[in-house]
Each structure stands twice: as structure tokens, then as C-alpha cells.
Design an enzyme around this catalytic site. Structure first.
Site, PDB file in Angstrom:
ATOM      1  N   GLU A  68      11.998   6.578  50.830  1.00  0.00           N
ATOM      2  CA  GLU A  68      11.714   5.173  50.537  1.00  0.00           C
ATOM      3  C   GLU A  68      12.999   4.382  50.359  1.00  0.00           C
ATOM      4  O   GLU A  68      14.032   4.925  49.979  1.00  0.00           O
ATOM      5  CB  GLU A  68      10.913   5.072  49.240  1.00  0.00           C
ATOM      6  CG  GLU A  68       9.526   5.645  49.368  1.00  0.00           C
ATOM      7  CD  GLU A  68       8.785   5.682  48.037  1.00  0.00           C
ATOM      8  OE1 GLU A  68       7.556   5.609  48.075  1.00  0.00           O
ATOM      9  OE2 GLU A  68       9.429   5.784  46.989  1.00  0.00           O
ATOM     10  N   CYS A 115      18.199  -0.894  47.886  1.00  0.00           N
ATOM     11  CA  CYS A 115      18.298   0.372  47.167  1.00  0.00           C
ATOM     12  C   CYS A 115      17.916   1.471  48.147  1.00  0.00           C
ATOM     13  O   CYS A 115      16.781   1.493  48.636  1.00  0.00           O
ATOM     14  CB  CYS A 115      17.320   0.297  45.994  1.00  0.00           C
ATOM     15  SG  CYS A 115      17.146   1.813  45.083  1.00  0.00           S
TER      16      CYS A 115
END
Ligand code: SAH
Ligand code: SF4
Length: 363
Positions: free
Chosen positions: A97, A117
Site C-alpha cells: 500500500e 507515504c
């Protein structure tokens, strides 16, 4: 046939100097590597026919030996706060992810910065008790191409240019050192205008030997230490790595890092109710953070009950918000520079430490 394709390496695994060696080995002049590099990272070419600046013969040779696509986006969730979580599948059907976070002000709809991120590993071996990724265990390191493509694909999908990259997704970046450094070398290459090295943060749970190695890299980046405790007794309980590499060893490494890079360090700290949020913690934390110029980021604990935590993990409770603000004030009183970080993407389980996959494998 499929096996053959899977054995081929992705062209985005290579830094410019490695690409130069490759083109020379293929009997071409060295400057072709810069053209390939620009095609990959400026034009974002996604298949071999679109390499327009190099001769067809080289294109064919590259296509015989390499691939171009390491990851595929298969799920995208947008939060009410504007952050976007992407789920990617890798060529071996593992999933990772990445989370896009726009920093908006009240004055404008255009974010003042956009942070991505990114993940560095599938799962993580460190097993911090408060972390959903830790609960998954370690599967494998990401390749350099799999790290880089999180950036290139999301920039393309959102039609935006990212200003900041943080290695705060799944995995411990300093336990995948070589591939993370390769990705940083590509991102910061002068030939492409991707990300300024001062806007890249590597976050670590305290892999001391690699912090020291990072300090000697030619392109130093920002360092963040996931501290989360001010005594070894408490840190041993929640960050198992601390039993080998304790707070004193980390502080020594941070001092070397600062002396060599001159870059201020960030300490990340999750206050847990009644465990690490006392006045004495505030005092010790301020002292730790004053050894070299540093900032303390207080991160509110994001719920990980969806991972069905057991043992000690099940007992961790977030410090209530009012108490967090008081704790931050205490740290300031003792001389620490501190901010309480907003969490992003709570509603889509995208906040830090929640990057555990609901779908573990396959699409
Ligand atoms: N492995 C690296 C980077 C990934 S974790 C590290 O530990 O630093 C990124 C950040 O999220 C770390 O500071 C980590 O401590 C924090 N984090 C993990 N789980 C969390 C949770 N449940 N709530 C809030 N922050 C969390
Ligand atoms: Fe790994 Fe970081 Fe999670 Fe710890 S906090 S388990 S080091 S990803």
C-alpha cells in the site's frame, strides 16, 4: 513464457550509473543511458515502443532482457480529508500500500505540499506491538522498481507532482537497505527533477548499523526515529528490536548522523495511555531530543483492533487527545520542539501503522 517474463528484471531497478554499464554492455554509447533515464522518469514511458529517443535496435535489445512494469494499482480509496490510499499488486501477487496526503490550508484548495507515504517491504519482521504491518510478519523486500513505481504511478494517476516522500508505509526501510538506497539515488538524480533529497524521510525503528551507513551516503536524506518510549524497559515491551539496539545506541547513532549530514532528526512518539505519557517521560523525551537539533512528532495511536491484537498489543490504549496536548506542553516546558501530528485517512484505515492488507494475496 510467463516464467521467462517473471525472471526478467525491471528497468527501473537500475540507477543511472548501472544503466550506463548496461547500455555499454549492449554495445551502445554511454549517453544513451541518460536518454533512457529521462524517458522513464520524465516522460514516464510505460512500454518499450514509446522510447522515442533511442534507436530501435537498442529498444529491441532492452525489451529482450528487461520488463517495464513491476506493480499494478488495483484498489484506490479516497478519504474525506483528501488522502488517497492505493493498493498495489506485485508480479508475484503480493500486495503493498501507499498513501497520498495533501496538506491543505484554509485559504486555498491547492495543497501547500503533497506527501506520499511509501512501502519498502511486504510486511515487516520487527513486530512492533502497536503496528498493523508488524502483525503481518515479513514476506519479502521490495525491489527498487517496486519502490519507485509507487511514486510514478500515483503521480500519473493524480496528475500531480509530489513534493515529499516518506518511507513510512509497510516495512522497515533500513532492513531493505540496498534497494531503498537505489530508489533514493534514482529519485534524487540531477538528470530528472523528481524529488529533492531534503524532502525524503527515511523512518526507522532503530536499525543502528544502517543509520550509520546512511550517514555516509552521498545523498543524505532526512532521518526519523520511531522512538515511542523514553526508557529501555518500556521500549523493550513495544519495539522488540530495542533489546539488541537500545535507546542509548540509537542516540549515539543519531549524533553521528547529525554531525555528518547536518540534517535535523525527527523523533516519532506515540503516547499510550499510562505507559509512556507521564511528566517524567516528557522530561526524558525533551532531553533525548536536545542532544542534536531535533523535532518530536507526536503521533496519535491509530486503532489496530481490526488486526485482532493479542497479548500485550491488545492492552495498548491511546492517550486521550486532551492529555496528548498536555503531554506536548510538558515536553515544550522541558525544552523540546514538538508538534502533534494530524492523522490522515482514519476513515479508510490508511493512517500510519494501519497499512495492513485486508487482502493478503492476489487481486
Ligand atoms: N518501519 C519504519 C517505517 C514504517 S512505520 C518505522 O517503524 O519507523 C511508520 C511510522 O508509523 C512509525 O513511526 C511507526 O512507529 C508508526 N506507527 C506504526 N503503527 C502505528 C499506529 N498503530 N498508530 C500510529 N503510528 C503507528
Ligand atoms: Fe515494522 Fe515500523 Fe511497523 Fe515496527 S512500526 S513493525 S518497524 S513497520
Amino acid at each position: 513464457m510467463l516464467e521467462q517474463i517473471q525472471n526478467k528484471k525491471d528497468l527501473k531497478n537500475f540507477t543511472l550509473s548501472e544503466l550506463q554499464d548496461i547500455v555499454v554492455r549492449l554495445g551502445e554509447p554511454k549517453f544513451r543511458a541518460v536518454q533512457i533515464f529521462k524517458d522513464l522518469y520524465e516522460k514516464r514511458v510505460g512500454n518499450f515502443e514509446d522510447f522515442k529517443t533511442i534507436p530501435k535496435s537498442l529498444r529491441t535489445k532492452l525489451e529482450e532482457e528487461f520488463t517495464l512494469n513491476s506493480i499494478k494499482s488495483f484498489k484506490k480509496q479516497t478519504s474525506v480529508d483528501g488522502s488517497v490510499k492505493y493498493l498495489f499488486s506485485l508480479n508475484d501477487n503480493k500486495n503493498i500500500e501507499a498513501v497520498f496526503m495533501p496538506w491543505l490550508t484554509e485559504e486555498s484548495d491547492i495543497p501547500i505540499r503533497t506527501t506520499l507515504c511509501i512501502s519498502s517491504q511486504v510486511g515487516c519482521a520487527v513486530d512492533c506491538k502497536f503496528c498493523a504491518t508488524g502483525k503481518l510478519g515479513f514476506t519479502r523486500n521490495l525491489q527498487t522498481s517496486e519502490i519507485i513505481e509507487q511514486i510514478t504511478l500515483i503521480e500519473k494517476d493524480l496528475d500531480t507532482k509530489l513534493t515529499n516522500i516518506v518511507f513510512m508505509g509497510m516495512g522497515e526501510p533500513l532492513l531493505n537497505y540496498k534497494n531503498v538506497i537505489g530508489a533514493i539515488e534514482i529519485m534524487t538524480d540531477d538528470n530528472i527533477n523528481m524529488i529533492n533529497r531534503k524532502r525524503i524521510t527515511v523512518s526507522t525503528s532503530g536499525v543502528v548499523p544502517k543509520i550509520l551507513q546512511l550517514a555516509d551516503e552521498k545523498n543524505p536524506v532526512k532521518l526519523a526515529i520511531s522512538l515511542h518510549a523514553t526508557t529501555n524497559g518500556v521500549r523493550d515491551l513495544i519495539v522488540p528490536l530495542n533489546k539488541k539496539l537500545n535507546i542509548q545506541k540509537i542516540m549515539d547513532a543519531v549524533e553521528v548522523y547529525y554531525r555528518k549530514t547536518k540534517m535535523p532528526v525527527t523523533y516519532e512518539y506515540i503516547p499510550f495511555d499510562g505507559l509512556n505519557d507521564t511528566d517524567r517521560d516528557a522530561k526524558r523525551l525533551a532531553k533525548i531530543a536536545q542532544r542534536v537539533p531535533s523535532r518530536i512528532n507526536i503521533i496519535p495511536f491509530n486503532d489496530i483492533s481490526f488486526t485482532n491484537p493479542t497479548g500485550y498489543a491488545a492492552e495498548l490504549k491511546p492517550t486521550p487527545r486532551v492529555k496528548i496536548e498536555e503531554f506536548a506542553e510538558r515536553i515544550r516546558f522541558y525544552g523540546g520542539v514538538v508538534i502533534v501530528r494530524d492523522t490522515f485517512g482514519d476513515d479508510i484505515d490508511a493512517a500510519c501503522g494501519q497499512l495492513a492488507l485486508s487482502v493478503k494475496e492476489g487481486v
